[in-house]
Enzyme design. Structure first.
Site, mmCIF file in Angstrom:
data_model
loop_
_atom_site.group_PDB
_atom_site.id
_atom_site.type_symbol
_atom_site.label_atom_id
_atom_site.label_comp_id
_atom_site.label_asym_id
_atom_site.label_seq_id
_atom_site.Cartn_x
_atom_site.Cartn_y
_atom_site.Cartn_z
ATOM 1 N N LEU A 17 0.363 -1.566 -0.125
ATOM 2 C CA LEU A 17 -0.484 0.193 0.098
ATOM 3 C C LEU A 17 0.968 1.203 -0.150
ATOM 4 O O LEU A 17 0.740 2.394 0.002
ATOM 5 C CB LEU A 17 -0.999 0.136 1.222
ATOM 6 C CG LEU A 17 -2.134 -1.194 1.214
ATOM 7 C CD1 LEU A 17 -2.473 -0.591 2.752
ATOM 8 C CD2 LEU A 17 -3.226 -0.307 -0.129
ATOM 9 N N ARG A 18 2.020 0.889 0.545
ATOM 10 C CA ARG A 18 3.245 2.240 0.117
ATOM 11 C C ARG A 18 2.756 3.132 1.489
ATOM 12 O O ARG A 18 1.655 3.052 2.343
ATOM 13 C CB ARG A 18 3.439 3.019 -1.062
ATOM 14 C CG ARG A 18 3.007 2.398 -2.129
ATOM 15 C CD ARG A 18 4.432 1.289 -1.749
ATOM 16 N NE ARG A 18 5.321 0.892 -3.346
ATOM 17 C CZ ARG A 18 5.465 -0.299 -3.576
ATOM 18 N NH1 ARG A 18 5.967 -1.279 -2.153
ATOM 19 N NH2 ARG A 18 5.855 -0.470 -4.987
ATOM 20 N N ASN A 42 7.501 -3.151 3.831
ATOM 21 C CA ASN A 42 8.342 -2.648 3.061
ATOM 22 C C ASN A 42 8.307 -1.015 2.459
ATOM 23 O O ASN A 42 8.941 -0.586 1.401
ATOM 24 C CB ASN A 42 9.227 -3.840 1.753
ATOM 25 C CG ASN A 42 8.232 -3.207 0.446
ATOM 26 O OD1 ASN A 42 6.636 -3.716 0.944
ATOM 27 N ND2 ASN A 42 8.438 -3.779 -1.240
ATOM 28 N N HIS A 137 9.583 -14.157 1.220
ATOM 29 C CA HIS A 137 10.251 -13.704 0.187
ATOM 30 C C HIS A 137 11.056 -14.797 -0.446
ATOM 31 O O HIS A 137 12.076 -14.423 -0.102
ATOM 32 C CB HIS A 137 11.106 -12.384 -0.042
ATOM 33 C CG HIS A 137 11.198 -11.749 -1.775
ATOM 34 N ND1 HIS A 137 10.322 -10.576 -2.901
ATOM 35 C CD2 HIS A 137 11.863 -12.331 -2.552
ATOM 36 C CE1 HIS A 137 11.177 -10.819 -3.837
ATOM 37 N NE2 HIS A 137 11.656 -11.552 -3.546
ATOM 38 N N HIS A 175 4.225 -15.003 -3.245
ATOM 39 C CA HIS A 175 4.079 -15.308 -4.707
ATOM 40 C C HIS A 175 4.889 -16.270 -5.290
ATOM 41 O O HIS A 175 6.541 -15.572 -6.139
ATOM 42 C CB HIS A 175 4.962 -13.661 -4.554
ATOM 43 C CG HIS A 175 5.870 -13.055 -4.373
ATOM 44 N ND1 HIS A 175 6.787 -13.800 -4.250
ATOM 45 C CD2 HIS A 175 5.571 -11.702 -3.528
ATOM 46 C CE1 HIS A 175 7.361 -12.942 -3.065
ATOM 47 N NE2 HIS A 175 7.170 -11.947 -2.729
ATOM 48 N N LEU A 220 9.172 -9.034 -9.212
ATOM 49 C CA LEU A 220 9.654 -10.016 -8.557
ATOM 50 C C LEU A 220 9.149 -10.334 -7.637
ATOM 51 O O LEU A 220 7.960 -10.113 -7.158
ATOM 52 C CB LEU A 220 11.041 -9.312 -7.968
ATOM 53 C CG LEU A 220 12.190 -8.169 -8.797
ATOM 54 C CD1 LEU A 220 13.430 -7.853 -7.941
ATOM 55 C CD2 LEU A 220 13.039 -9.579 -9.287
ATOM 56 N N HIS A 252 3.680 1.405 -8.710
ATOM 57 C CA HIS A 252 5.389 2.452 -8.588
ATOM 58 C C HIS A 252 5.207 3.086 -9.657
ATOM 59 O O HIS A 252 3.745 3.142 -10.384
ATOM 60 C CB HIS A 252 6.166 1.296 -9.317
ATOM 61 C CG HIS A 252 7.462 0.763 -8.300
ATOM 62 N ND1 HIS A 252 7.923 1.470 -7.355
ATOM 63 C CD2 HIS A 252 6.870 -0.806 -8.138
ATOM 64 C CE1 HIS A 252 8.257 0.169 -6.820
ATOM 65 N NE2 HIS A 252 7.623 -0.698 -7.230
ATOM 66 N N ALA A 264 10.376 -3.027 -9.665
ATOM 67 C CA ALA A 264 10.133 -3.871 -9.801
ATOM 68 C C ALA A 264 8.883 -3.790 -8.699
ATOM 69 O O ALA A 264 8.256 -3.593 -8.364
ATOM 70 C CB ALA A 264 10.676 -5.405 -9.212
HETATM 71 O O1 DOR Z 1 7.477 -6.576 -7.858
HETATM 72 C C1 DOR Z 1 7.562 -6.576 -6.196
HETATM 73 N N1 DOR Z 1 7.403 -5.412 -6.005
HETATM 74 N N2 DOR Z 1 7.911 -7.725 -5.905
HETATM 75 C C2 DOR Z 1 7.985 -7.350 -4.528
HETATM 76 O O2 DOR Z 1 9.227 -8.361 -3.424
HETATM 77 C C3 DOR Z 1 8.255 -5.870 -4.255
HETATM 78 C C4 DOR Z 1 7.252 -5.351 -4.416
HETATM 79 C C5 DOR Z 1 7.498 -3.950 -4.366
HETATM 80 O O3 DOR Z 1 8.133 -3.139 -2.993
HETATM 81 O O4 DOR Z 1 7.313 -2.946 -5.369
HETATM 82 ZN ZN ZN Z 2 5.736 -7.955 -2.632
#
Ligand code: DOR
Ligand code: ZN
Length: 346
Positions: A17-18, A42, A137, A175, A220, A252, A264
């Site tokens: 969700l950022r 993260n 992960h 995933h 990823l 993103h 990613a």
């Molecule tokens: O594609 C991905 N984006 N894989 C991840 O593990 C993290 C995620 C992200 O936070 O953008």
């Molecule tokens: Zn993720």
């Protein structure tokens, strides 16, 4: 006559969700359809302590649309220095639902992740004891390991040894993208399950590269060969309780994706349920969609299923959904499955 399916309201067992403007823009996309989601920690800086999770949870709740019943299920970001007592208290309070292990350097914002599983064994032992699940992960990070092999190598060199050392630890292999991942989860009779994303059910590595590089398909773990995608499809549509939905919807902004060094992440929150209905129908498994999206996840986490429902209707003309959503941080492109979608959430 239009076709309709009604399922228990789904949950998303892996969601990014950022924060700030991005959080406010993307949260409604998930809250519109899903009852709950496991919220990835993260951020920059990451959500490491119970105090961080409390503060982040408040920001998520403040960003929710009025009257939304959506519930964020918080996680902590495991580091080499995580305090087992802090995890224990956060779990006992019901503040966190799981802890997330990112191997350091494996993906977006994983720099503070775990450098060696040995460093976190005392925390993992405590989690096994108190019944706190670990979301992983599952990719190794060594420069000598090919990016397409990183999941398979992780299973052999980290996950399998960890499960032998700590069989009581409840693990979610996040995933998964390979037949190796599917087979490994199917070989386990307890304490191992996997999430599967919407996009990995739809794209293989050709979609990323053939006809020109497609940055919006870069995520990823990276999409793999077709036979891996087909194994994921079989697992997801089988109804097997060990597999459930984690969209890994990871927004993103377009400039950050369409770049010489693009981020990613695939943003699929907006149209995930339409995509999944399409996939399950294509595999003649619409009757298993509810297990995958709504039932298997809560059962594995030991939570009740949602009490209300979600209805999808199949229309004769393609569903309109936005190509991208606007945020104050910039536009975010919505996952394009590459085919028209006919199932609409009503
Ligand atoms: O594609 C991905 N984006 N894989 C991840 O593990 C993290 C995620 C992200 O936070 O953008
Ligand atoms: Zn993720």
């Amino acid at each position: 006559m239009s076709q309709t399916i009604t399922i228990t309201r789904p949950d998303d067992w892996h969601l990014h969700l950022r924060d700030d403007d991005m959080l406010r823009a993307v949260l409604p996309e998930t809250a519109r359809h899903f009852g709950r989601a496991i919220i990835m920690p993260n951020l920059v800086p990451p959500v490491v302590t119970a105090n961080d999770a409390t503060a982040y949870r408040s920001r998520v709740m403040a960003a929710l649309p009025e009257r939304s019943q959506f519930q964020p299920l918080m996680t902590l970001y495991l580091t080499d220095h995580t305090d087992a007592a802090d995890v224990t208290a956060a779990h006992a309070d019901g503040l966190i639902t799981a802890v997330k292990l990112y191997p350091a350097g494996a993906t977006t914002n994983s720099a503070s992740g775990v450098t060696d599983i040995k460093h976190v064994m005392p925390v993992l032992e405590k989690m096994a004891e108190i019944g706190c699940p670990l979301c992983i992960h599952g990719e190794v990070t060594g420069a000598d390991i090919d990016i397409f092999d990183r999941e398979a190598v992780f299973i052999d060199t980290v996950l399998d040894p960890l499960r032998h050392t700590l069989p009581e630890l409840k693990i979610i292999s996040e995933h998964i993208t390979t037949k190796n991942g599917v087979d490994y989860v199917m070989s386990a009779d307890r304490n191992l399950a996997a999430t599967i994303t919407t996009h990995h059910l739809i794209i293989n590595r050709n979609h990323l590269f053939v006809g020109g590089i497609k940055p919006h398909y870069f995520c990823l773990p990276i999409a793999k060969r077709e036979h891996h995608r087909l194994a994921l499809r079989r697992a997801a549509t089988s109804g097997d309780a060990r597999f459930f939905l984690g969209t890994d919807s990871a927004p993103h902004t377009d400039p950050n994706k369409e770049s010489a060094c693009g981020c990613a992440g695939v943003f699929s929150a907006t149209n995930t349920m339409s995509c999944l209905a399409h996939v399950f129908e294509e595999d003649d498994a619409l009757d298993q969609l509810e297990r995958f999206a709504s039932l298997n996840g809560p059962a594995y986490y030991g939570l009740a299923t949602n009490h209300d429902t979600l209805t999808l209707v199949k229309s004769s003309t393609p569903v309109d959904y936005p190509v991208s959503i606007e945020t104050n941080a910039g536009n975010v492109t919505v996952f394009n499955p590459g085919f028209p979608l006919y199932w609409r959430v009503v």
